[in-house]
Design a protein around this motif. Structure first.
Motif, PDB file in Angstrom:
ATOM      1  N   ALA A  73     -85.350  -7.431   9.326  1.00  0.00           N
ATOM      2  CA  ALA A  73     -83.974  -7.897   9.099  1.00  0.00           C
ATOM      3  C   ALA A  73     -83.193  -7.880  10.413  1.00  0.00           C
ATOM      4  O   ALA A  73     -82.467  -8.824  10.736  1.00  0.00           O
ATOM      5  CB  ALA A  73     -83.300  -7.003   8.064  1.00  0.00           C
ATOM      6  N   TRP A  74     -83.384  -6.809  11.188  1.00  0.00           N
ATOM      7  CA  TRP A  74     -82.653  -6.695  12.458  1.00  0.00           C
ATOM      8  C   TRP A  74     -83.122  -7.753  13.455  1.00  0.00           C
ATOM      9  O   TRP A  74     -82.316  -8.429  14.106  1.00  0.00           O
ATOM     10  CB  TRP A  74     -82.849  -5.292  13.046  1.00  0.00           C
ATOM     11  N   GLN A  75     -84.443  -7.944  13.549  1.00  0.00           N
ATOM     12  CA  GLN A  75     -84.975  -8.902  14.529  1.00  0.00           C
ATOM     13  C   GLN A  75     -84.528 -10.327  14.218  1.00  0.00           C
ATOM     14  O   GLN A  75     -84.380 -11.139  15.120  1.00  0.00           O
ATOM     15  CB  GLN A  75     -86.508  -8.818  14.572  1.00  0.00           C
ATOM     16  N   HIS A  76     -84.322 -10.617  12.921  1.00  0.00           N
ATOM     17  CA  HIS A  76     -83.877 -11.963  12.545  1.00  0.00           C
ATOM     18  C   HIS A  76     -82.360 -12.044  12.366  1.00  0.00           C
ATOM     19  O   HIS A  76     -81.853 -13.018  11.833  1.00  0.00           O
ATOM     20  CB  HIS A  76     -84.587 -12.419  11.270  1.00  0.00           C
ATOM     21  N   ASP A  77     -81.695 -10.976  12.789  1.00  0.00           N
ATOM     22  CA  ASP A  77     -80.244 -10.918  12.684  1.00  0.00           C
ATOM     23  C   ASP A  77     -79.765 -11.140  11.244  1.00  0.00           C
ATOM     24  O   ASP A  77     -78.815 -11.882  11.004  1.00  0.00           O
ATOM     25  CB  ASP A  77     -79.607 -11.964  13.635  1.00  0.00           C
ATOM     26  N   ARG A  78     -80.499 -10.546  10.329  1.00  0.00           N
ATOM     27  CA  ARG A  78     -80.140 -10.724   8.914  1.00  0.00           C
ATOM     28  C   ARG A  78     -79.984  -9.368   8.202  1.00  0.00           C
ATOM     29  O   ARG A  78     -80.358  -9.234   7.044  1.00  0.00           O
ATOM     30  CB  ARG A  78     -81.236 -11.520   8.202  1.00  0.00           C
TER      31      ARG A  78
ATOM     32  N   ALA B 133     -74.630  -4.770   2.855  1.00  0.00           N
ATOM     33  CA  ALA B 133     -74.720  -3.603   1.973  1.00  0.00           C
ATOM     34  C   ALA B 133     -76.171  -3.273   1.673  1.00  0.00           C
ATOM     35  O   ALA B 133     -76.932  -4.110   1.187  1.00  0.00           O
ATOM     36  CB  ALA B 133     -73.970  -3.880   0.675  1.00  0.00           C
ATOM     37  N   LEU B 134     -76.537  -2.043   1.988  1.00  0.00           N
ATOM     38  CA  LEU B 134     -77.904  -1.584   1.736  1.00  0.00           C
ATOM     39  C   LEU B 134     -77.845  -0.353   0.842  1.00  0.00           C
ATOM     40  O   LEU B 134     -76.887   0.422   0.897  1.00  0.00           O
ATOM     41  CB  LEU B 134     -78.573  -1.199   3.056  1.00  0.00           C
ATOM     42  N   LEU B 135     -78.884  -0.181   0.040  1.00  0.00           N
ATOM     43  CA  LEU B 135     -78.981   1.024  -0.783  1.00  0.00           C
ATOM     44  C   LEU B 135     -80.326   1.680  -0.489  1.00  0.00           C
ATOM     45  O   LEU B 135     -81.373   1.083  -0.738  1.00  0.00           O
ATOM     46  CB  LEU B 135     -78.883   0.640  -2.273  1.00  0.00           C
TER      47      LEU B 135
ATOM     48  N   VAL C 194     -71.617  -2.805   8.174  1.00  0.00           N
ATOM     49  CA  VAL C 194     -72.840  -2.545   7.400  1.00  0.00           C
ATOM     50  C   VAL C 194     -72.621  -1.254   6.608  1.00  0.00           C
ATOM     51  O   VAL C 194     -72.348  -0.201   7.190  1.00  0.00           O
ATOM     52  CB  VAL C 194     -74.078  -2.384   8.314  1.00  0.00           C
ATOM     53  N   LEU C 195     -72.698  -1.367   5.292  1.00  0.00           N
ATOM     54  CA  LEU C 195     -72.552  -0.188   4.424  1.00  0.00           C
ATOM     55  C   LEU C 195     -73.930   0.264   3.988  1.00  0.00           C
ATOM     56  O   LEU C 195     -74.742  -0.548   3.535  1.00  0.00           O
ATOM     57  CB  LEU C 195     -71.743  -0.557   3.176  1.00  0.00           C
ATOM     58  N   ILE C 196     -74.201   1.552   4.129  1.00  0.00           N
ATOM     59  CA  ILE C 196     -75.492   2.078   3.671  1.00  0.00           C
ATOM     60  C   ILE C 196     -75.240   3.150   2.618  1.00  0.00           C
ATOM     61  O   ILE C 196     -74.747   4.239   2.927  1.00  0.00           O
ATOM     62  CB  ILE C 196     -76.326   2.649   4.838  1.00  0.00           C
ATOM     63  N   LEU C 197     -75.536   2.809   1.371  1.00  0.00           N
ATOM     64  CA  LEU C 197     -75.403   3.775   0.286  1.00  0.00           C
ATOM     65  C   LEU C 197     -76.712   4.550   0.190  1.00  0.00           C
ATOM     66  O   LEU C 197     -77.794   3.947   0.194  1.00  0.00           O
ATOM     67  CB  LEU C 197     -75.120   3.058  -1.043  1.00  0.00           C
ATOM     68  N   ILE C 198     -76.600   5.858   0.138  1.00  0.00           N
ATOM     69  CA  ILE C 198     -77.787   6.707   0.097  1.00  0.00           C
ATOM     70  C   ILE C 198     -77.813   7.434  -1.237  1.00  0.00           C
ATOM     71  O   ILE C 198     -76.804   8.038  -1.626  1.00  0.00           O
ATOM     72  CB  ILE C 198     -77.757   7.709   1.271  1.00  0.00           C
TER      73      ILE C 198
END
Ligand SMILES: [Zn+2]
Length: 325
Positions: free
Chosen positions: A19-24, A28-30, A141-145
Motif C-alpha cells: 500500500a505504501w509503495q503504491h501510495d495507496r 483508516a486502518l483496523l 491516517v487513522l489506525i484503530l487497534i
C-alpha cells in the motif's frame, strides 16, 4: 522499529508495504489480533515509513530524526489516543483528533493517529469518530487497534481496511527471544509457549516481577493437599488484571496436568520449567477433576470480565479448586 523488524506477520506487513509503495495507504486502518502480537508496533512502523526522511525502497530507515522521534513517542504528527480511565471519550476524539487532524503536518508528510484499544471508544466518541471517517482530511491516517473488533460499530469497521495479526509458532518465536533476552534455548522455548506465541507478552513474562508472580501463583497449586484455597484470595489482592493473570497461570498448569493425565506428548506442555512437579501433583487428580478445575477457571475468568465481584469469584473458585476430601 521499522516494518522489517516485526516478528512474523508477513502477510500483514506485506499488505502495508505494498500500500505504501503504491501510495495507496488508506485513511483508516483496523489492526486486529490478540494482545501482544505486534499490532501497535506495526502501527508505529507504518507511521515511520509514512514520515521517514530517508526511506529505503521497501521500508523506513529507522535512523533519521523522524524515525527516532516516532520510536520515542515524541513526533508531533504521530499521536496515540489511549483511554482516559476506562474509555476513549468524546472530548479526546474532538480535541486530540478532530481539531488536530485538519491542521497541516508539523514535521512529517502524514498525520498518523493510533486509537488503542479502539473498542474502548464510548458510543458518543465512536459516533464522533465516524464523522471523521466519512470525510478524512487528506494527510490523515487513522489506525484503530483492537483485540476485540467485534465490539466495534459495524459502521466504523466497514470504513476501515482490516489488517490481521496472528500469534507466532513457538519454534519461530523462541530463537528471537533467545537473541533478544540472552537466555537459554530451553527457557526461550518455555517462554514462547507460555506466551501463546505473542512476542510482547513473552517479553512481559520475562520481567522479574512477572516471573515472581507466576512462581507465587504456581506455588499455590504445588502446595497440594495442605493448601487452603480460602487464603489465596487474600494473598492475591483485588486488582482484576492481577486476578485475571493468576487465572491464566493456573489454567496453564491444570491444562498441562490434564494433558499428562491423557499421556499426551511432553512437547505440548507449557510449564516445562516446572515439569518435575507435575507427576506428584497428578497423583491427587483424575482427568475428570482436572477438567472440572479448568472449566471452573474459565468460568471465573468470564465472570471477572463481566464485572462480577472479584472476591465472590475467588471464593467460589477456591471451592472448585480444593482437593477432593
Ligand atoms: Zn527514517
Amino acid at each position: 522499529m521499522p516494518l522489517r523488524d516485526l516478528q512474523g506477520q508477513e502477510a500483514g506487513v506485506e499488505q502495508l508495504r505494498r500500500a505504501w509503495q503504491h501510495d495507496r495507504v488508506p485513511h483508516a486502518l483496523l489492526f486486529t489480533g490478540p494482545e501482544g502480537v505486534g499490532k501497535r508496533t506495526a502501527a508505529l512502523a507504518l507511521a515511520q515509513v509514512l514520515n521517514c526522511r530517508e526511506p529505503r525502497v521497501d521500508d523506513a530507515c529507522g535512523e533519521c530524526l523522524s524515525c527516532r522521534k516516532i520510536a520515542a513517542g515524541n513526533h508531533p504528527d504521530v499521536r496515540c489516543l489511549e483511554p482516559d480511565g476506562a474509555h476513549l471519550k468524546i472530548g479526546q476524539i474532538r480535541e486530540d483528533l478532530q481539531h488536530d487532524a485538519v491542521l497541516k503536518p508539523l514535521e512529517g508528510r502524514r498525520k498518523v493517529y493510533l486509537l488503542d484499544p479502539a473498542e474502548s471508544l464510548t458510543p458518543e466518541a465512536a459516533n464522533s469518530l465516524l464523522k471523521i471517517l466519512e470525510e478524512p482530511p487528506e494527510t490523515v491516517v487513522l489506525i484503530l487497534i483492537s483485540a476485540q473488533p467485534f465490539a466495534l460499530l459495524d459502521t466504523i469497521r466497514s470504513r476501515c481496511q482490516e489488517i490481521r495479526f496472528f500469534p507466532l509458532p513457538a519454534l519461530r518465536l523462541a530463537p528471537w527471544l533467545q537473541g533478544k533476552l540472552g537466555i537459554s534455548a530451553e527457557d526461550a522455548l518455555a517462554l514462547a509457549r507460555l506466551s501463546g506465541g505473542r512476542p510482547a507478552e513473552a517479553l512481559h513474562m520475562s520481567e522479574p516481577e512477572a516471573r515472581e508472580f507466576r512462581a507465587r501463583v504456581l506455588g499455590w497449586a504445588f502446595a497440594g493437599r495442605e493448601r487452603t484455597w480460602s487464603v489465596w484470595a487474600k494473598d492475591l489482592g483485588a486488582e482484576p488484571e492481577e486476578v485475571t493473570e493468576a487465572f491464566g497461570v493456573l489454567l496453564s498448569w491444570y491444562r498441562d496436568l490434564l494433558l499428562l493425565a491423557h499421556r499426551a506428548s511432553r512437547e505440548l506442555l507449557l510449564n516445562v520449567d516446572h515439569a518435575e512437579k507435575m507427576p506428584p501433583a497428578l497423583a491427587d487428580e483424575t482427568p475428570e477433576t482436572l477438567l472440572a478445575k479448568c472449566r471452573a477457571l474459565l468460568a471465573a475468568r468470564d465472570q471477572l470480565s463481566r464485572n462480577v465481584n472479584t472476591q465472590w469469584v475467588l471464593e467460589v473458585l477456591g471451592l472448585a479448586l480444593a482437593p477432593a476430601a
